[in-house]
Design a protein around this motif. Structure first.
Motif, PDB file in Angstrom:
ATOM      1  N   GLN A 111     -27.238  -7.650  -9.079  1.00  0.00           N
ATOM      2  CA  GLN A 111     -27.153  -7.706 -10.541  1.00  0.00           C
ATOM      3  C   GLN A 111     -28.114  -8.756 -11.111  1.00  0.00           C
ATOM      4  N   MET A 112     -28.234  -9.885 -10.419  1.00  0.00           N
ATOM      5  CA  MET A 112     -29.130 -10.943 -10.893  1.00  0.00           C
ATOM      6  C   MET A 112     -30.597 -10.526 -10.842  1.00  0.00           C
ATOM      7  N   LEU A 113     -30.936  -9.708  -9.841  1.00  0.00           N
ATOM      8  CA  LEU A 113     -32.325  -9.243  -9.743  1.00  0.00           C
ATOM      9  C   LEU A 113     -32.765  -8.534 -11.023  1.00  0.00           C
ATOM     10  N   HIS A 114     -31.815  -7.843 -11.647  1.00  0.00           N
ATOM     11  CA  HIS A 114     -32.163  -7.061 -12.831  1.00  0.00           C
ATOM     12  C   HIS A 114     -32.489  -7.938 -14.042  1.00  0.00           C
ATOM     13  N   ARG A 115     -32.202  -9.236 -13.932  1.00  0.00           N
ATOM     14  CA  ARG A 115     -32.530 -10.138 -15.041  1.00  0.00           C
ATOM     15  C   ARG A 115     -33.970 -10.619 -14.979  1.00  0.00           C
ATOM     16  N   PHE A 116     -34.636 -10.401 -13.874  1.00  0.00           N
ATOM     17  CA  PHE A 116     -36.009 -10.888 -13.704  1.00  0.00           C
ATOM     18  C   PHE A 116     -37.017  -9.773 -13.964  1.00  0.00           C
ATOM     19  N   SER A 117     -38.129 -10.133 -14.558  1.00  0.00           N
ATOM     20  CA  SER A 117     -39.242  -9.180 -14.680  1.00  0.00           C
ATOM     21  C   SER A 117     -40.109  -9.297 -13.432  1.00  0.00           C
ATOM     22  N   VAL A 118     -40.966  -8.307 -13.224  1.00  0.00           N
ATOM     23  CA  VAL A 118     -41.898  -8.346 -12.087  1.00  0.00           C
ATOM     24  C   VAL A 118     -42.775  -9.585 -12.178  1.00  0.00           C
ATOM     25  N   GLU A 119     -43.211  -9.911 -13.401  1.00  0.00           N
ATOM     26  CA  GLU A 119     -44.108 -11.059 -13.593  1.00  0.00           C
ATOM     27  C   GLU A 119     -43.432 -12.363 -13.167  1.00  0.00           C
ATOM     28  N   VAL A 120     -42.158 -12.520 -13.565  1.00  0.00           N
ATOM     29  CA  VAL A 120     -41.428 -13.749 -13.219  1.00  0.00           C
ATOM     30  C   VAL A 120     -41.239 -13.834 -11.698  1.00  0.00           C
ATOM     31  N   LEU A 121     -40.862 -12.721 -11.074  1.00  0.00           N
ATOM     32  CA  LEU A 121     -40.664 -12.728  -9.626  1.00  0.00           C
ATOM     33  C   LEU A 121     -41.973 -13.039  -8.898  1.00  0.00           C
ATOM     34  N   HIS A 122     -43.063 -12.471  -9.397  1.00  0.00           N
ATOM     35  CA  HIS A 122     -44.366 -12.713  -8.773  1.00  0.00           C
ATOM     36  C   HIS A 122     -44.731 -14.193  -8.891  1.00  0.00           C
ATOM     37  N   GLU A 123     -44.474 -14.764 -10.048  1.00  0.00           N
ATOM     38  CA  GLU A 123     -44.774 -16.184 -10.277  1.00  0.00           C
ATOM     39  C   GLU A 123     -43.925 -17.069  -9.359  1.00  0.00           C
ATOM     40  N   LYS A 124     -42.637 -16.739  -9.248  1.00  0.00           N
ATOM     41  CA  LYS A 124     -41.758 -17.509  -8.373  1.00  0.00           C
ATOM     42  C   LYS A 124     -42.199 -17.377  -6.914  1.00  0.00           C
ATOM     43  N   ASN A 125     -42.616 -16.187  -6.530  1.00  0.00           N
ATOM     44  CA  ASN A 125     -43.078 -15.953  -5.168  1.00  0.00           C
ATOM     45  C   ASN A 125     -44.280 -16.836  -4.839  1.00  0.00           C
ATOM     46  N   GLU A 126     -45.215 -16.929  -5.780  1.00  0.00           N
ATOM     47  CA  GLU A 126     -46.399 -17.782  -5.585  1.00  0.00           C
ATOM     48  C   GLU A 126     -45.983 -19.249  -5.467  1.00  0.00           C
ATOM     49  N   THR A 127     -45.025 -19.668  -6.294  1.00  0.00           N
ATOM     50  CA  THR A 127     -44.543 -21.054  -6.262  1.00  0.00           C
ATOM     51  C   THR A 127     -43.909 -21.373  -4.913  1.00  0.00           C
ATOM     52  N   ALA A 128     -43.161 -20.418  -4.388  1.00  0.00           N
ATOM     53  CA  ALA A 128     -42.507 -20.613  -3.092  1.00  0.00           C
ATOM     54  C   ALA A 128     -43.545 -20.800  -1.985  1.00  0.00           C
ATOM     55  N   GLN A 129     -44.584 -19.954  -1.961  1.00  0.00           N
ATOM     56  CA  GLN A 129     -45.617 -20.067  -0.914  1.00  0.00           C
ATOM     57  C   GLN A 129     -46.341 -21.407  -1.026  1.00  0.00           C
ATOM     58  N   LEU A 130     -46.608 -21.836  -2.274  1.00  0.00           N
ATOM     59  CA  LEU A 130     -47.300 -23.112  -2.487  1.00  0.00           C
ATOM     60  C   LEU A 130     -46.454 -24.284  -2.014  1.00  0.00           C
ATOM     61  N   SER A 131     -45.133 -24.157  -2.158  1.00  0.00           N
ATOM     62  CA  SER A 131     -44.232 -25.218  -1.723  1.00  0.00           C
ATOM     63  C   SER A 131     -44.385 -25.463  -0.223  1.00  0.00           C
ATOM     64  N   PHE A 132     -44.490 -24.384   0.547  1.00  0.00           N
ATOM     65  CA  PHE A 132     -44.681 -24.521   1.987  1.00  0.00           C
ATOM     66  C   PHE A 132     -46.020 -25.184   2.295  1.00  0.00           C
ATOM     67  N   LEU A 133     -47.043 -24.784   1.549  1.00  0.00           N
ATOM     68  CA  LEU A 133     -48.382 -25.323   1.788  1.00  0.00           C
ATOM     69  C   LEU A 133     -48.433 -26.816   1.477  1.00  0.00           C
ATOM     70  N   ARG A 134     -47.846 -27.195   0.340  1.00  0.00           N
ATOM     71  CA  ARG A 134     -47.880 -28.612  -0.075  1.00  0.00           C
ATOM     72  C   ARG A 134     -47.143 -29.506   0.910  1.00  0.00           C
ATOM     73  N   LYS A 135     -46.073 -28.977   1.507  1.00  0.00           N
ATOM     74  CA  LYS A 135     -45.289 -29.802   2.437  1.00  0.00           C
ATOM     75  C   LYS A 135     -45.876 -29.766   3.846  1.00  0.00           C
ATOM     76  N   GLY A 136     -46.977 -29.035   4.005  1.00  0.00           N
ATOM     77  CA  GLY A 136     -47.614 -28.984   5.322  1.00  0.00           C
ATOM     78  C   GLY A 136     -46.828 -28.197   6.345  1.00  0.00           C
TER      79      GLY A 136
END
Length: 486
Positions: A30-55
């Motif tokens: 149900q929560m997935l339906h509250r997100f747009s594709v754009e928001v999910l894509h942006e969050k996905n990029e943020t998540a990958q960057l988090s791994f990169l920044r922490k090495g």
């Protein structure tokens, strides 16, 4: 966004059918339906960057170069209801207990061999069986397996099965915690309606289990000194080593930081030498001590084995554990459970064919295009044939390998691994998943709630290993009642 998601004939972790999630996924769906594709894509990029920044990286080795990469992360979690988890937990404790009794037995009385349960040659010809170095030792709690990583899959009926045992140096625990950290930081909304078993005190559990392995001749059994021995920063799992040492509050050392005097291990510090009681080693047996194993090793510590044999230091996981997590020995683990515990396995194996057996070999050679063939000594998805996805040329190569060294390979049916939605490239699609469960053992055993869910992000791929293009997901074990936090 899930409208195009296909269920097919595979068991799906999240969906019963199109537009109908499983009950334990209902809030998340149900929560997935509250997100747009754009928001999910942006969050996905943020998540990958988090791994990169922490090495948070691992190294992929090719023939000539090593490339550092971040572990791809997928935000759709694997959610496990509490009743399913209780069964997994019991099954993992049962399996590790039997495997530990097997290791204690084959390095002492060898009753399981003498009683004809396991062929003698399967043990004695195993390259990871270190009879001379590890036999007859009296180690704390007779515990050879401080940390086990047991890989589980679910078949087309949703039944859990053990795919592989990792008892030497199982890696990936750091990713469990980092996946949870990223989920909480980038997708906080997803936690509000779920009561999840916490990871908060799990590294304390690991530390406590480690510190119980006090050697017989320790001068400070109340306050033993423990270190994590790493091959160094070029190792593919180095981030794992750094994370665990930091979180447990123990020193991260390389072989050159230790020395042995009068069969006692010392760590070099700016204040002089400090005696070491417990070594959590992340170095393979062959490199531990150039006097006892490979004389060319520059990673280990000269004289370490003598100190270990004399009860002056404990090495975990134990020397010679590889004989028990060999892929050929895997097929006998259900027999070990029956023999040592007088119980039936709670979680069964995947059916396995021994290629040293003439009849089974003949069957496998006739059905290579239907089966998975694995090298018993390889890991990480290397030297493996997935028959239904292989070209004729690759099948021909494996046919020759099997005929040349039949004892080096096993075969298994191509199981329809369960799938779960992954969100990559702006869309949801089904990907195969497995679960590495971590079992910590010292004075008693404890199972990390959840574990590392690995996902084959290449569409259609069955290989979840990060070195072969796989990624990770957070794993949620739902609490039965009351409040909890992740």
């Amino acid at each position: 966004m899930l409208n195009q998601y296909k269920i097919d004939s595979f068991f799906d972790e999240m969906m019963i059918q199109k537009d109908q999630p499983k009950p334990h996924y209902e809030h998340f769906y149900q929560m997935l339906h509250r997100f747009s594709v754009e928001v999910l894509h942006e969050k996905n990029e943020t998540a990958q960057l988090s791994f990169l920044r922490k090495g948070i990286t691992f190294t992929v080795y090719s023939d000539s170069v090593g490339t550092e990469r971040t572990m791809p992360f997928d935000f759709v979690p694997i959610i496990i209801p509490s009743q399913n988890w209780h069964r997994i937990e019991r099954g993992m404790k049962q399996r590790v207990k039997a495997l530990n009794l097997f290791l204690e037995d084959i390095y002492h009385d060898q009753e399981i061999i003498n009683d004809g349960i396991i062929p003698r040659e399967l043990v004695e010809q195993n390259p990871y069986y270190y009879h001379e170095q590890a036999s007859g030792l009296n180690i704390p709690y007779q515990n050879h397996i401080f940390l086990a990583g047991i890989d589980l899959i679910r078949d087309e009926h949703g039944e859990y099965r053990v795919l592989e045992d990792n008892l030497r140096n199982p890696s990936g625990m750091s990713y469990v915690f980092q996946n949870r950290y990223v989920m909480r930081q980038v997708y906080p909304e997803l936690f509000f309606e779920h009561t999840i078993e916490t990871l908060e005190h799990q590294l304390s559990e690991l530390h406590q289990a480690l510190m119980t392995h006090v050697p017989a001749n320790s001068l400070s059994p109340e306050q033993p000194c423990a270190v994590l021995l790493t091959p160094g920063s070029y190792n593919s799992a180095y981030y794992d080593h750094v994370f665990l040492a930091q979180q447990m509050g123990i020193e991260l050392v390389e072989g050159r930081d230790l020395l042995v005097r009068n069969d006692i291990v010392y760590m070099k510090t700016i204040r002089g030498l400090k005696r070491v009681d417990i070594i959590y080693r992340r170095i393979d047996d062959d490199f531990l001590d150039p006097d006892a194993f490979d004389p060319k090793s520059v990673l280990g510590v000269r004289g370490l084995l003598r100190a270990y044999q004399k009860g002056n230091v404990t090495i975990v996981n134990g020397i010679g554990n590889g004989v028990a997590d060999d892929k050929a020995m895997y097929a006998y683990v259900p027999d070990m459970i029956r023999y040592y515990l007088d119980e039936e396995p709670i979680i069964p194996n995947v059916e396995t064919y021994f290629l040293r057996d003439e009849k089974e070999r003949a069957y496998v050679l006739d059905h290579l295009n239907e089966l998975v063939v694995k090298n018993v000594g390889a890991s990480g998805g290397y030297d493996m044939l997935i028959g239904p996805h292989a070209e004729e040329e690759e099948i021909a190569v494996f046919r020759e390998k099997i005929l040349e060294k039949p004892g080096q390979y096993i075969a298994q049916p191509t199981i329809k691994l369960s799938r779960a939605p992954a969100f990559q490239g702006g869309r949801f699609y089904p990907c195969h998943v497995d679960l590495r469960v971590f079992v910590m053992s010292g004075a008693d055993s404890h199972v990390l709630p959840g574990g590392l869910s690995r996902v084959a992000l290449k569409e259609g791929s069955l290989v979840v290993n990060s070195s072969q293009g796989g990624g990770g997901k957070d794993t949620w074990v739902l609490q039965e009642r009351g409040n909890g936090h992740a």
